[in-house]
Design a protein around this motif. Structure first.
Motif, short mmCIF file in Angstrom:
data_model
loop_
_atom_site.label_atom_id
_atom_site.label_comp_id
_atom_site.label_asym_id
_atom_site.label_seq_id
_atom_site.Cartn_x
_atom_site.Cartn_y
_atom_site.Cartn_z
N UNK A 20 0.84 -1.20 0.00
CA UNK A 20 0.00 0.00 0.00
C UNK A 20 0.88 1.25 0.00
N UNK A 21 1.94 1.22 0.81
CA UNK A 21 2.87 2.35 0.87
C UNK A 21 3.49 2.61 -0.51
N UNK A 38 -0.45 7.49 5.52
CA UNK A 38 -1.73 7.21 4.86
C UNK A 38 -2.13 5.75 5.07
N UNK A 39 -1.18 4.86 4.87
CA UNK A 39 -1.46 3.43 5.00
C UNK A 39 -1.91 3.09 6.42
N UNK A 40 -1.22 3.62 7.41
CA UNK A 40 -1.58 3.34 8.80
C UNK A 40 -2.93 3.96 9.15
N UNK A 41 -3.24 5.09 8.56
CA UNK A 41 -4.56 5.71 8.78
C UNK A 41 -5.65 4.79 8.27
N UNK A 48 -15.82 -0.86 6.54
CA UNK A 48 -16.76 -0.36 5.54
C UNK A 48 -16.26 0.94 4.91
N UNK A 49 -15.64 1.80 5.72
CA UNK A 49 -15.10 3.06 5.18
C UNK A 49 -13.95 2.80 4.21
N UNK A 50 -13.10 1.84 4.57
CA UNK A 50 -11.98 1.49 3.70
C UNK A 50 -12.49 0.89 2.39
N UNK A 51 -13.51 0.05 2.48
CA UNK A 51 -14.08 -0.56 1.28
C UNK A 51 -14.72 0.51 0.39
N UNK A 52 -15.43 1.45 1.02
CA UNK A 52 -16.09 2.51 0.27
C UNK A 52 -15.07 3.36 -0.48
#
Length: 213
Positions: A20-21, A38-41, A48-52
């Motif tokens: 991801x980094x 960003x990745x750790x956030x 669900x938020x990450x999927x969205x």
């Protein structure tokens, strides 16, 4: 010591995070440290938020279109600017890309249409006239449906060269050709010019003289 621990985590703690980094660090202006933040956030977000977020990126990439009339990015075949009957349909503002559309729209000083070239002439970058949306602009100018074409490219040598090339192609067409005033300093990108200065440059536009500066 903290910096060393961050880099070590990036390279050996988790291949999933490292992947991801790597993707985030490919974004303009994003280094490895910011990419890791960003990745750790995202790791802390509800699933669900990450999927969205991920689905939004995929939909944007798959479903975004280019307007058939002005080449602006759009959700439909014709963008919301070209399809808006309240816009002045007799004027075309020629810009480099979508960032310039946003910058000019934010000034609130222009109510016409746009034509997105998709770049500027830059031999050093391998960009020539055939790589840009110039032929469709010529067709518009020849149609007699427009009263003015405004050249609003960035004030660099490449931008001035492109302006000059467009003028040579359009000068015999039945349309006025103007350019934004030099309130925008030489070398400035339109997207980084403050809204007041850019707005005044559009309002105070002048007839294009057909010369290289």
């Amino acid at each position: 010591m903290q910096y060393i621990r961050i880099i070590r985590m990036n390279t050996s703690s988790s291949k999933l995070i490292e992947n991801v980094v790597d993707h985030f660090s490919k974004l303009p202006g994003v280094g490895k440290k910011s990419a890791l933040r960003f990745a750790l956030h995202f790791l802390k977000l509800p699933l669900e938020d990450a999927k969205s977020f991920g689905e939004s990126l995929i939909r944007m990439r798959e479903d975004t279109k280019f307007c058939k009339k002005c080449h602006n990015i759009s959700d439909a075949d014709v963008c919301h600017i070209c399809s808006n009957p309240r816009r002045d349909q007799s004027k075309i503002c020629v810009i480099e890309d979508i960032r310039d559309v946003i910058a000019i729209e934010n000034t609130g000083q222009y109510n016409g249409l746009y034509h997105v070239l998709g770049g500027i002439i830059s031999p050093i970058d391998g960009k020539g006239p055939s790589d840009l949306n110039i032929e469709t602009l010529i067709q518009k100018a020849q149609s007699g449906d427009y009263s003015e074409i405004i050249l609003a490219l960035k004030t660099t040598i490449e931008g001035d060269t492109t302006n000059f090339y467009l003028f040579k192609k359009l000068k015999d067409c039945p349309v006025k050709i103007s350019t934004i005033s030099r309130g925008v300093a030489f070398g400035d990108e339109l997207e980084y010019t403050d809204e007041i200065t850019l707005g005044r440059s559009i309002l105070n536009r002048t007839p294009y003289q057909g010369v290289l500066l």
